[in-house]
Scaffold this motif. Structure first.
Motif, PDB file in Angstrom:
ATOM      1  N   GLU A 196       0.749  -0.817   0.060  1.00 25.38           N
ATOM      2  CA  GLU A 196       0.300   0.153  -0.030  1.00 25.38           C
ATOM      3  C   GLU A 196       0.986   1.638  -0.259  1.00 25.38           C
ATOM      4  O   GLU A 196       1.765   1.492   0.683  1.00 25.38           O
ATOM      5  N   ILE A 197       0.695   2.168  -0.607  1.00 28.29           N
ATOM      6  CA  ILE A 197       1.009   3.390  -0.812  1.00 28.29           C
ATOM      7  C   ILE A 197       0.412   4.667  -0.793  1.00 28.29           C
ATOM      8  O   ILE A 197      -0.525   4.110  -0.592  1.00 28.29           O
ATOM      9  N   SER A 198       1.005   5.525   0.706  1.00 23.22           N
ATOM     10  CA  SER A 198      -0.122   6.546   1.041  1.00 23.22           C
ATOM     11  C   SER A 198      -0.382   7.017   0.462  1.00 23.22           C
ATOM     12  O   SER A 198       0.180   7.579  -1.223  1.00 23.22           O
TER      13      SER A 198
ATOM     14  N   LYS B 194       4.551   9.254  -0.832  1.00 25.32           N
ATOM     15  CA  LYS B 194       5.375   9.466  -0.007  1.00 25.32           C
ATOM     16  C   LYS B 194       6.081   8.532   0.789  1.00 25.32           C
ATOM     17  O   LYS B 194       7.378   7.676   0.552  1.00 25.32           O
ATOM     18  N   PHE B 195       5.249   7.328   1.180  1.00 26.45           N
ATOM     19  CA  PHE B 195       6.052   5.644   1.896  1.00 26.45           C
ATOM     20  C   PHE B 195       4.798   4.933   1.573  1.00 26.45           C
ATOM     21  O   PHE B 195       4.048   4.766   0.749  1.00 26.45           O
ATOM     22  N   LEU B 196       5.404   4.090   1.674  1.00 31.76           N
ATOM     23  CA  LEU B 196       4.999   2.629   0.895  1.00 31.76           C
ATOM     24  C   LEU B 196       4.555   1.683   2.074  1.00 31.76           C
ATOM     25  O   LEU B 196       6.305   1.505   3.203  1.00 31.76           O
ATOM     26  N   PHE B 197       3.957   0.842   2.396  1.00 33.50           N
ATOM     27  CA  PHE B 197       3.836   0.181   4.011  1.00 33.50           C
ATOM     28  C   PHE B 197       3.864  -1.680   2.828  1.00 33.50           C
ATOM     29  O   PHE B 197       2.386  -1.992   2.035  1.00 33.50           O
ATOM     30  N   THR B 198       4.432  -2.755   3.198  1.00 30.97           N
ATOM     31  CA  THR B 198       4.026  -3.853   2.706  1.00 30.97           C
ATOM     32  C   THR B 198       4.082  -5.004   3.555  1.00 30.97           C
ATOM     33  O   THR B 198       5.425  -4.677   4.485  1.00 30.97           O
ATOM     34  N   VAL B 199       3.341  -5.720   3.548  1.00 30.83           N
ATOM     35  CA  VAL B 199       3.098  -7.188   4.757  1.00 30.83           C
ATOM     36  C   VAL B 199       3.660  -7.760   3.813  1.00 30.83           C
ATOM     37  O   VAL B 199       4.313  -8.670   3.352  1.00 30.83           O
ATOM     38  N   ASN B 200       5.020  -8.361   5.190  1.00 31.93           N
ATOM     39  CA  ASN B 200       5.805  -9.783   5.523  1.00 31.93           C
ATOM     40  C   ASN B 200       5.129 -11.061   5.899  1.00 31.93           C
ATOM     41  O   ASN B 200       5.400 -11.457   6.983  1.00 31.93           O
ATOM     42  N   THR B 201       4.580 -11.763   4.768  1.00 29.42           N
ATOM     43  CA  THR B 201       3.544 -12.704   5.925  1.00 29.42           C
ATOM     44  C   THR B 201       4.432 -13.826   6.403  1.00 29.42           C
ATOM     45  O   THR B 201       3.905 -14.415   7.704  1.00 29.42           O
ATOM     46  N   GLY B 202       5.628 -13.983   5.791  1.00 32.69           N
ATOM     47  CA  GLY B 202       6.613 -14.988   7.076  1.00 32.69           C
ATOM     48  C   GLY B 202       7.647 -14.678   8.392  1.00 32.69           C
ATOM     49  O   GLY B 202       6.854 -15.028   9.438  1.00 32.69           O
ATOM     50  N   SER B 203       6.921 -13.092   8.398  1.00 32.23           N
ATOM     51  CA  SER B 203       7.795 -12.601   9.053  1.00 32.23           C
ATOM     52  C   SER B 203       7.615 -12.362  10.378  1.00 32.23           C
ATOM     53  O   SER B 203       7.656 -11.675  11.222  1.00 32.23           O
TER      54      SER B 203
ATOM     55  N   ARG C  80       8.345  -0.740   6.257  1.00 34.27           N
ATOM     56  CA  ARG C  80       7.891   0.741   5.801  1.00 34.27           C
ATOM     57  C   ARG C  80       8.863   1.703   5.061  1.00 34.27           C
ATOM     58  O   ARG C  80      10.269   1.323   5.558  1.00 34.27           O
ATOM     59  N   TYR C  81       8.639   2.286   3.907  1.00 36.23           N
ATOM     60  CA  TYR C  81       9.299   2.336   2.973  1.00 36.23           C
ATOM     61  C   TYR C  81       9.098   3.979   3.186  1.00 36.23           C
ATOM     62  O   TYR C  81       8.279   4.457   2.422  1.00 36.23           O
ATOM     63  N   TRP C  82      10.416   5.473   2.502  1.00 31.99           N
ATOM     64  CA  TRP C  82      10.074   6.983   2.985  1.00 31.99           C
ATOM     65  C   TRP C  82      10.290   6.286   0.598  1.00 31.99           C
ATOM     66  O   TRP C  82      11.346   5.538   0.157  1.00 31.99           O
ATOM     67  N   ILE C  83       9.259   7.051   0.105  1.00 31.85           N
ATOM     68  CA  ILE C  83       9.563   7.201  -1.486  1.00 31.85           C
ATOM     69  C   ILE C  83      10.406   8.145  -1.773  1.00 31.85           C
ATOM     70  O   ILE C  83       9.496   9.269  -1.905  1.00 31.85           O
ATOM     71  N   ALA C  84      11.437   8.172  -2.144  1.00 33.02           N
ATOM     72  CA  ALA C  84      11.947   9.748  -2.996  1.00 33.02           C
ATOM     73  C   ALA C  84      11.520  10.031  -3.950  1.00 33.02           C
ATOM     74  O   ALA C  84      10.160   9.332  -4.648  1.00 33.02           O
ATOM     75  N   PRO C  85      11.227  11.663  -4.727  1.00 31.38           N
ATOM     76  CA  PRO C  85      10.803  11.936  -5.584  1.00 31.38           C
ATOM     77  C   PRO C  85      10.766  10.880  -6.227  1.00 31.38           C
ATOM     78  O   PRO C  85      10.400  11.106  -7.835  1.00 31.38           O
ATOM     79  N   GLY C  86      12.239  10.700  -7.028  1.00 30.57           N
ATOM     80  CA  GLY C  86      12.976   9.904  -7.898  1.00 30.57           C
ATOM     81  C   GLY C  86      12.113   8.513  -7.927  1.00 30.57           C
ATOM     82  O   GLY C  86      12.379   7.488  -8.698  1.00 30.57           O
ATOM     83  N   GLY C  87      11.437   8.060  -6.893  1.00 32.12           N
ATOM     84  CA  GLY C  87      10.659   6.459  -7.137  1.00 32.12           C
ATOM     85  C   GLY C  87      12.155   5.962  -6.077  1.00 32.12           C
ATOM     86  O   GLY C  87      11.218   4.802  -5.735  1.00 32.12           O
TER      87      GLY C  87
ATOM     88  N   ALA D  87      -2.863  -5.042   3.416  1.00 30.12           N
ATOM     89  CA  ALA D  87      -2.884  -4.178   4.430  1.00 30.12           C
ATOM     90  C   ALA D  87      -3.362  -3.230   3.044  1.00 30.12           C
ATOM     91  O   ALA D  87      -3.882  -3.303   2.290  1.00 30.12           O
ATOM     92  N   ARG D  88      -4.261  -2.434   3.903  1.00 33.71           N
ATOM     93  CA  ARG D  88      -5.193  -1.162   3.128  1.00 33.71           C
ATOM     94  C   ARG D  88      -4.655  -0.358   3.937  1.00 33.71           C
ATOM     95  O   ARG D  88      -5.620  -0.223   5.438  1.00 33.71           O
ATOM     96  N   LEU D  89      -4.937   0.882   2.965  1.00 33.15           N
ATOM     97  CA  LEU D  89      -4.881   2.407   3.859  1.00 33.15           C
ATOM     98  C   LEU D  89      -6.904   2.869   4.285  1.00 33.15           C
ATOM     99  O   LEU D  89      -7.583   2.806   2.993  1.00 33.15           O
ATOM    100  N   SER D  90      -7.178   3.414   5.441  1.00 36.56           N
ATOM    101  CA  SER D  90      -8.163   4.157   5.411  1.00 36.56           C
ATOM    102  C   SER D  90      -8.526   5.376   4.077  1.00 36.56           C
ATOM    103  O   SER D  90      -7.291   6.313   3.758  1.00 36.56           O
ATOM    104  N   PRO D  91      -9.654   5.796   4.033  1.00 35.84           N
ATOM    105  CA  PRO D  91      -9.590   6.279   2.842  1.00 35.84           C
ATOM    106  C   PRO D  91      -9.167   7.809   3.116  1.00 35.84           C
ATOM    107  O   PRO D  91      -8.790   8.294   2.947  1.00 35.84           O
ATOM    108  N   ASP D  92      -8.945   8.119   4.211  1.00 37.39           N
ATOM    109  CA  ASP D  92      -8.610   9.604   4.931  1.00 37.39           C
ATOM    110  C   ASP D  92      -6.735   9.263   5.384  1.00 37.39           C
ATOM    111  O   ASP D  92      -6.560  10.075   5.226  1.00 37.39           O
ATOM    112  N   GLY D  93      -6.519   8.058   5.097  1.00 36.47           N
ATOM    113  CA  GLY D  93      -5.521   7.995   5.166  1.00 36.47           C
ATOM    114  C   GLY D  93      -4.397   7.760   6.761  1.00 36.47           C
ATOM    115  O   GLY D  93      -3.596   7.688   6.651  1.00 36.47           O
TER     116      GLY D  93
END
Length: 116
Positions: free
Chosen positions: A2-4, A8-17, A22-29, A65-71
């Motif tokens: 899920e991307i905020s 600016k931010f990426l959230f990924t679920v790691n099922t095994g662990s 949580r990642y910061w996404i720079a302007p260039g990606g 994972a999913r963000l709420s409509p208001d983030g």
């Protein structure tokens, strides 16, 4: 994954662990790992860890994972325990809510998350 809403931010679920990366996404990606937040199988501990998140030992089985409509919140399918985890979102940091995880009704099974 899920991307905020501000991109600016990426959230990924790691099922095994049983963690959410949580990642910061720079302007260039380019992605910068901010840390990992445990998905609690028993609810939040109330203590903030070094990664800026609260929660107990990670639980395998978190799959979506999913963000709420208001983030402001991230909801996590914790299918292993038949519940939905709930986290407050503050930029790239997550804090598990005291009421999390929220059990599903008797007989229900999570197969993904859709937030309206």
């Amino acid at each position: 994954m899920e991307i905020s809403h501000d991109g600016k931010f990426l959230f990924t679920v790691n099922t095994g662990s049983g963690e959410i990366s949580r990642y910061w996404i720079a302007p260039g990606g380019t992605l910068t790992l901010l840390g990992s937040t445990p998905v609690s199988a028993t609810g939040a501990t109330g203590a903030t860890g070094a990664t800026g998140a609260t929660g107990a030992t990670g639980a395998t089985g978190a799959v979506d994972a999913r963000l709420s409509p208001d983030g402001r919140y991230l909801f996590v399918d914790e299918s292993r325990i038949g519940a939905v985890g709930a986290f407050a979102v503050n930029g790239g940091n997550l804090t598990e809510l005291p009421t999390s995880p929220i059990p599903l009704p008797a007989g229900a099974m999570a197969a993904g998350i859709v937030v309206n």
